[in-house]
Design an enzyme around this catalytic site. Structure first.
Site, PDB file in Angstrom:
ATOM      1  N   GLY A  16      33.061  31.102  -6.318  1.00 47.52           N
ATOM      2  CA  GLY A  16      33.768  30.213  -5.413  1.00 47.52           C
ATOM      3  C   GLY A  16      35.497  30.631  -5.528  1.00 47.52           C
ATOM      4  O   GLY A  16      35.936  30.696  -4.589  1.00 47.52           O
ATOM      5  N   ARG A  41      38.825  24.076 -16.391  1.00 49.69           N
ATOM      6  CA  ARG A  41      38.784  25.378 -15.463  1.00 49.69           C
ATOM      7  C   ARG A  41      39.981  25.450 -14.303  1.00 49.69           C
ATOM      8  O   ARG A  41      40.476  26.495 -14.183  1.00 49.69           O
ATOM      9  CB  ARG A  41      37.400  25.538 -14.816  1.00 49.69           C
ATOM     10  CG  ARG A  41      37.133  26.754 -14.645  1.00 49.69           C
ATOM     11  CD  ARG A  41      35.451  26.914 -14.371  1.00 49.69           C
ATOM     12  NE  ARG A  41      34.983  28.177 -14.805  1.00 49.69           N
ATOM     13  CZ  ARG A  41      33.803  28.933 -14.492  1.00 49.69           C
ATOM     14  NH1 ARG A  41      32.881  27.957 -13.956  1.00 49.69           N
ATOM     15  NH2 ARG A  41      33.501  30.031 -14.964  1.00 49.69           N
ATOM     16  N   ASN A 224      18.822  40.989  -4.559  1.00 54.13           N
ATOM     17  CA  ASN A 224      19.275  40.897  -6.167  1.00 54.13           C
ATOM     18  C   ASN A 224      18.048  41.547  -6.579  1.00 54.13           C
ATOM     19  O   ASN A 224      17.701  42.253  -7.282  1.00 54.13           O
ATOM     20  CB  ASN A 224      19.374  39.567  -6.364  1.00 54.13           C
ATOM     21  CG  ASN A 224      20.789  39.501  -6.655  1.00 54.13           C
ATOM     22  OD1 ASN A 224      21.641  40.242  -6.304  1.00 54.13           O
ATOM     23  ND2 ASN A 224      21.473  38.249  -6.993  1.00 54.13           N
ATOM     24  N   ALA A 225      16.531  41.141  -5.904  1.00 63.23           N
ATOM     25  CA  ALA A 225      15.183  41.554  -6.474  1.00 63.23           C
ATOM     26  C   ALA A 225      15.371  43.068  -6.569  1.00 63.23           C
ATOM     27  O   ALA A 225      14.827  44.000  -7.233  1.00 63.23           O
ATOM     28  CB  ALA A 225      14.148  40.967  -6.148  1.00 63.23           C
ATOM     29  N   LEU A 227      17.735  45.245  -6.250  1.00 68.66           N
ATOM     30  CA  LEU A 227      18.796  46.227  -6.939  1.00 68.66           C
ATOM     31  C   LEU A 227      18.086  46.111  -8.425  1.00 68.66           C
ATOM     32  O   LEU A 227      18.286  47.200  -9.128  1.00 68.66           O
ATOM     33  CB  LEU A 227      20.077  45.107  -6.688  1.00 68.66           C
ATOM     34  CG  LEU A 227      20.734  45.533  -5.535  1.00 68.66           C
ATOM     35  CD1 LEU A 227      22.110  44.351  -5.618  1.00 68.66           C
ATOM     36  CD2 LEU A 227      21.544  46.825  -5.412  1.00 68.66           C
ATOM     37  N   CYS A 276      22.720  36.331 -12.646  1.00 65.91           N
ATOM     38  CA  CYS A 276      21.716  36.458 -11.472  1.00 65.91           C
ATOM     39  C   CYS A 276      20.464  37.262 -11.554  1.00 65.91           C
ATOM     40  O   CYS A 276      19.676  36.652 -10.828  1.00 65.91           O
ATOM     41  CB  CYS A 276      22.809  36.675 -10.317  1.00 65.91           C
ATOM     42  SG  CYS A 276      23.982  35.471 -10.029  1.00 65.91           S
TER      43      CYS A 276
HETATM   44  P1  NAD Z   1      29.741  29.327 -12.191  1.00 66.30           P
HETATM   45  O1  NAD Z   1      29.121  28.717 -13.269  1.00 66.30           O
HETATM   46  O2  NAD Z   1      30.827  30.245 -12.793  1.00 66.30           O
HETATM   47  O3  NAD Z   1      30.443  28.207 -11.144  1.00 66.30           O
HETATM   48  C1  NAD Z   1      30.160  27.129 -10.914  1.00 66.30           C
HETATM   49  C2  NAD Z   1      30.946  26.056 -10.894  1.00 66.30           C
HETATM   50  O4  NAD Z   1      30.893  24.910 -10.234  1.00 66.30           O
HETATM   51  C3  NAD Z   1      31.528  25.404 -12.306  1.00 66.30           C
HETATM   52  O5  NAD Z   1      32.777  25.602 -12.597  1.00 66.30           O
HETATM   53  C4  NAD Z   1      30.928  24.117 -12.145  1.00 66.30           C
HETATM   54  O6  NAD Z   1      31.709  23.241 -13.249  1.00 66.30           O
HETATM   55  C5  NAD Z   1      31.073  23.635 -10.879  1.00 66.30           C
HETATM   56  N1  NAD Z   1      30.351  22.726 -10.362  1.00 66.30           N
HETATM   57  C6  NAD Z   1      29.195  22.296 -10.610  1.00 66.30           C
HETATM   58  N2  NAD Z   1      28.733  21.352  -9.986  1.00 66.30           N
HETATM   59  C7  NAD Z   1      29.752  20.683  -9.494  1.00 66.30           C
HETATM   60  C8  NAD Z   1      30.185  19.587  -8.611  1.00 66.30           C
HETATM   61  N3  NAD Z   1      29.147  18.566  -8.315  1.00 66.30           N
HETATM   62  N4  NAD Z   1      31.351  19.459  -8.134  1.00 66.30           N
HETATM   63  C9  NAD Z   1      32.168  20.206  -8.582  1.00 66.30           C
HETATM   64  N5  NAD Z   1      32.060  21.300  -9.020  1.00 66.30           N
HETATM   65  C10 NAD Z   1      30.956  21.556  -9.585  1.00 66.30           C
HETATM   66  O7  NAD Z   1      28.796  29.999 -11.254  1.00 66.30           O
HETATM   67  P2  NAD Z   1      29.015  31.267 -10.494  1.00 66.30           P
HETATM   68  O8  NAD Z   1      28.808  32.763 -11.120  1.00 66.30           O
HETATM   69  O9  NAD Z   1      30.320  31.195  -9.729  1.00 66.30           O
HETATM   70  O10 NAD Z   1      27.922  31.109  -9.395  1.00 66.30           O
HETATM   71  C11 NAD Z   1      27.760  30.258  -8.364  1.00 66.30           C
HETATM   72  C12 NAD Z   1      26.538  30.462  -7.418  1.00 66.30           C
HETATM   73  O11 NAD Z   1      26.792  31.893  -6.916  1.00 66.30           O
HETATM   74  C13 NAD Z   1      25.216  30.865  -8.189  1.00 66.30           C
HETATM   75  O12 NAD Z   1      24.450  30.032  -7.396  1.00 66.30           O
HETATM   76  C14 NAD Z   1      24.918  32.339  -8.372  1.00 66.30           C
HETATM   77  O13 NAD Z   1      23.628  32.679  -8.273  1.00 66.30           O
HETATM   78  C15 NAD Z   1      25.744  32.839  -6.955  1.00 66.30           C
HETATM   79  N6  NAD Z   1      26.257  34.200  -7.074  1.00 66.30           N
HETATM   80  C16 NAD Z   1      26.785  34.390  -8.337  1.00 66.30           C
HETATM   81  C17 NAD Z   1      27.338  35.711  -8.320  1.00 66.30           C
HETATM   82  C18 NAD Z   1      28.329  36.172  -9.466  1.00 66.30           C
HETATM   83  O14 NAD Z   1      28.494  37.418  -9.467  1.00 66.30           O
HETATM   84  N7  NAD Z   1      28.463  35.414 -10.464  1.00 66.30           N
HETATM   85  C19 NAD Z   1      27.219  36.701  -7.294  1.00 66.30           C
HETATM   86  C20 NAD Z   1      26.712  36.111  -6.097  1.00 66.30           C
HETATM   87  C21 NAD Z   1      26.256  34.771  -5.920  1.00 66.30           C
HETATM   88  C1  UGA Z   2      24.945  41.499  -8.881  1.00 61.38           C
HETATM   89  C2  UGA Z   2      24.543  42.385  -7.584  1.00 61.38           C
HETATM   90  O1  UGA Z   2      24.963  43.697  -7.663  1.00 61.38           O
HETATM   91  C3  UGA Z   2      25.396  41.735  -6.636  1.00 61.38           C
HETATM   92  O2  UGA Z   2      25.393  42.255  -5.350  1.00 61.38           O
HETATM   93  C4  UGA Z   2      25.151  40.257  -6.585  1.00 61.38           C
HETATM   94  O3  UGA Z   2      25.920  39.408  -5.387  1.00 61.38           O
HETATM   95  C5  UGA Z   2      25.317  39.630  -7.916  1.00 61.38           C
HETATM   96  O4  UGA Z   2      24.574  40.539  -8.901  1.00 61.38           O
HETATM   97  C6  UGA Z   2      24.703  38.164  -7.846  1.00 61.38           C
HETATM   98  O5  UGA Z   2      24.270  37.714  -7.066  1.00 61.38           O
HETATM   99  O6  UGA Z   2      25.097  37.611  -8.978  1.00 61.38           O
HETATM  100  P1  UGA Z   2      26.481  41.790 -11.167  1.00 61.38           P
HETATM  101  O7  UGA Z   2      25.340  41.063 -11.718  1.00 61.38           O
HETATM  102  O8  UGA Z   2      27.848  41.094 -11.169  1.00 61.38           O
HETATM  103  O9  UGA Z   2      26.094  41.666  -9.406  1.00 61.38           O
HETATM  104  O10 UGA Z   2      26.785  43.223 -11.207  1.00 61.38           O
HETATM  105  P2  UGA Z   2      25.831  44.415 -11.241  1.00 61.38           P
HETATM  106  O11 UGA Z   2      26.758  45.637 -11.134  1.00 61.38           O
HETATM  107  O12 UGA Z   2      24.718  44.312 -10.182  1.00 61.38           O
HETATM  108  O13 UGA Z   2      25.197  44.857 -12.696  1.00 61.38           O
HETATM  109  C7  UGA Z   2      24.208  43.959 -13.063  1.00 61.38           C
HETATM  110  C8  UGA Z   2      23.484  44.644 -14.424  1.00 61.38           C
HETATM  111  O14 UGA Z   2      22.880  45.869 -13.985  1.00 61.38           O
HETATM  112  C9  UGA Z   2      24.727  44.997 -15.315  1.00 61.38           C
HETATM  113  O15 UGA Z   2      24.347  44.621 -16.514  1.00 61.38           O
HETATM  114  C10 UGA Z   2      24.815  46.414 -15.190  1.00 61.38           C
HETATM  115  O16 UGA Z   2      25.200  46.959 -16.250  1.00 61.38           O
HETATM  116  C11 UGA Z   2      23.355  46.855 -14.804  1.00 61.38           C
HETATM  117  N1  UGA Z   2      23.258  48.150 -14.145  1.00 61.38           N
HETATM  118  C12 UGA Z   2      23.861  48.207 -13.033  1.00 61.38           C
HETATM  119  C13 UGA Z   2      22.421  49.050 -14.771  1.00 61.38           C
HETATM  120  O17 UGA Z   2      21.868  49.054 -15.979  1.00 61.38           O
HETATM  121  N2  UGA Z   2      22.438  50.232 -13.933  1.00 61.38           N
HETATM  122  C14 UGA Z   2      22.996  50.527 -12.663  1.00 61.38           C
HETATM  123  O18 UGA Z   2      22.700  51.348 -12.138  1.00 61.38           O
HETATM  124  C15 UGA Z   2      23.575  49.393 -12.321  1.00 61.38           C
END
Ligand code: NAD
Ligand code: UGA
Length: 464
Positions: A16, A41, A224-225, A227, A276
């Site tokens: 976000g 936060r 994601n699966a 990757l 994730c």
């Molecule tokens: P995060 O835990 O960092 O952030 C989520 C935030 O939502 C928290 O700060 C929490 O306090 C807040 N929250 C929860 N319930 C709430 C509510 N009812 N009202 C207001 N705030 C609320 O999580 P994230 O890593 O940002 O992931 C969020 C989503 O995005 C997940 O579904 C995740 O799978 C997906 N996603 C994450 C990544 C990544 O790189 N981290 C990448 C792509 C997708």
């Molecule tokens: C991953 C995907 O790359 C994003 O596209 C997606 O949005 C995100 O998950 C999500 O849904 O949360 P992220 O987990 O942030 O992103 O980082 P990556 O670069 O994918 O790495 C994931 C893990 O795989 C790390 O531990 C990294 O070190 C490892 N990795 C990655 C390897 O071991 N080898 C590789 O070649 C690439």
């Protein structure tokens, strides 16, 4: 078509925060308010010390914050004012009840949805930004329609996020694609066009893909699966390399040259981490099982199992190489984050590896350039649910790699931080007992140079 003037994002986390900060930067005509229930936060987002480390994020926030980007805990006000609401809350794996260990826990998403229904007094476009199981939009619709005020209408879109941590800002600036799923109704398509228009402020139109709701939801889990499956495939082959004398970097290079395979995401490692990959694959496994597709479930489950095997295999290799015992020996772990350029430690392989070493009663020193000491203790105690006392005497957290490596019988590279390449390895060697071992879990160090200094170097995926 609805012109989006105000956006609210519920959830100021890793997705976000950066995503909506970039929208605010690229769309100065749109007011963006990012809300969260977590006061600490939000305070951090409003300070000079942002709650997450992400290259380029500071600059984006500095430029837009106070202009058209706001961070607040006033969730209701932001919902009430917005035309479009991103729901970007966490969707972790369920810890108890039906589907525990596999299904996504949607309680945060459902609470946020309920709040939107209760507060909204004008039509809203509600966008699933969180990663969710296929057909979650259906349950969101049911919640919205059961709780809304008279006359208020909602359109639900799926707009999964594909950014990777550590490269989030460049990924958001130039995404491979933006995916928007909607119902194929007049109003669904109009909502989809309104969101596409927001992204079109900086994303080329041909990269904005519009599909059906269910395809969009499933595409995120599938991406994601697939990757993660590449990493498990290359890690499985790394074990074969170690047994045969082949070199996994050479094998991955040769395989990746085939344009049908491609070169990216084929780096062998100590195993994948992050919040994730595992969660989303388990979610897919659960979905497949619920749909009575056991073969499909088994196929994807193996990707996670291979990852567990890789982490365990690496830890065992350290113990075996140190003459089958590390009891009382000092082991340095370099890198605690799950990958470089982030302070995020969720599901980091370092945690499993450290736990393995703790079971063997080693003395562990840990260094990471971006992870706080407080976070490392939280990780080692399972978020404070395990007692700290038994492990505390075995762990020291250091402020530099050199300090962590001093007197270590083995140095274990868990995260590929660039600074590890340019350490004064000669000096480190001079401060280590003999034989001095380096275990390169990321295939990142200059093996020949380290060997010349005198180190015994053990690398994932090489036989010698
Ligand atoms: P995060 O835990 O960092 O952030 C989520 C935030 O939502 C928290 O700060 C929490 O306090 C807040 N929250 C929860 N319930 C709430 C509510 N009812 N009202 C207001 N705030 C609320 O999580 P994230 O890593 O940002 O992931 C969020 C989503 O995005 C997940 O579904 C995740 O799978 C997906 N996603 C994450 C990544 C990544 O790189 N981290 C990448 C792509 C997708
Ligand atoms: C991953 C995907 O790359 C994003 O596209 C997606 O949005 C995100 O998950 C999500 O849904 O949360 P992220 O987990 O942030 O992103 O980082 P990556 O670069 O994918 O790495 C994931 C893990 O795989 C790390 O531990 C990294 O070190 C490892 N990795 C990655 C390897 O071991 N080898 C590789 O070649 C690439």
């Amino acid at each position: 078509m609805t012109q989006i003037k105000k956006i609210c994002c519920i959830g100021a986390g890793y997705v976000g925060g950066p995503t909506c900060a970039v929208i605010a930067l690229k769309c100065p005509h749109i007011q963006v308010t990012i809300v969260d229930l977590n006061q600490k936060r939000i305070d951090a987002w409003n300070s000079d010390e942002l709650p997450i480390y992400e290259p380029g994020l500071d600059e984006v926030v500095k430029e837009a914050r106070g202009r058209n980007l706001f961070f607040s805990t006033d969730v209701d006000k932001a919902i009430a004012e917005a035309d479009l609401i991103f729901v970007s809350v966490n969707t972790p794996t369920k810890k108890s009840g039906i589907g525990a260990g596999f299904a996504a826990d949607l309680k945060f998403l459902q609470l946020a949805t309920r709040r939107i229904a209760e507060v909204a007094t004008s039509p809203k476009i509600v966008v699933e930004k969180s990663t969710v199981p296929c057909r979650t939009a259906d349950s969101m619709r049911t919640i919205l329609e059961a709780n809304h005020r008279p006359g208020v209408t909602f359109d639900i879109l799926s707009n999964p996020e594909f950014l990777a941590e550590g490269t989030a800002i460049s990924d958001l600036f130039a995404p491979d694609r933006v995916l928007i799923g909607s119902l194929q109704t007049k109003s669904g398509l109009a909502a989809c066009a309104a969101l596409a228009e927001v992204y079109a402020n900086w994303v080329p139109k041909e990269r904005i893909l519009t599909v059906g709701l269910w395809s969009s939801e499933l595409s995120k889990l599938a991406a994601n699966a697939m990757l993660a499956q590449r990493i498990s495939s290359v890690n499985a082959l790394s074990a074969v390399c170690e047994a045969t004398g082949a070199n996994i970097d050479e094998v991955a290079y040769a395989v990746g040259k085939d344009t049908r395979v491609g070169a990216k995401f084929l780096k062998a490692s100590v195993g994948f981490g992050g919040s994730c990959f595992q969660k989303d694959i388990l979610n897919l496994v659960y979905l497949a099982e619920s749909l009575h597709l056991p073969e499909v479930a088994r196929y994807w489950r193996a990707v996670v199992e291979m990852n567990e095997y890789q982490k365990d295999r690496f830890s065992r290799k350290v113990v075996e190489t140190l003459f089958n015992t590390i009891t009382g020996k000092k082991i340095a772990i370099l890198g605690w984050a799950f990958k470089k350029d982030t302070g995020d430690t969720r599901e980091s392989p370092s945690i499993s590896i450290a736990n393995h070493f703790l079971e063997e009663k080693a003395r562990i020193t840990i260094y990471d350039p971006k992870v706080t000491e407080e976070q490392i203790w939280l990780d080692l105690t399972d978020e404070g649910t395990k007692s700290l006392e038994p492990i505390k005497p075995h762990i020291t957290i250091q402020k530099s790699a050199e300090e962590a490596c001093k007197d270590a019988e083995a140095i274990v590279i868990c995260t590929e931080w660039d600074e590890f390449k340019t350490l004064d390895w000669q000096k480190i060697y001079d401060n280590c007992p003999r034989p001095a071992f380096v275990f390169d879990g990321r295939l990142m160090l200059d093996r020949a140079a380290l060997q010349k200094i005198g180190f015994k170097v053990i690398t994932i995926g090489t036989g010698d």
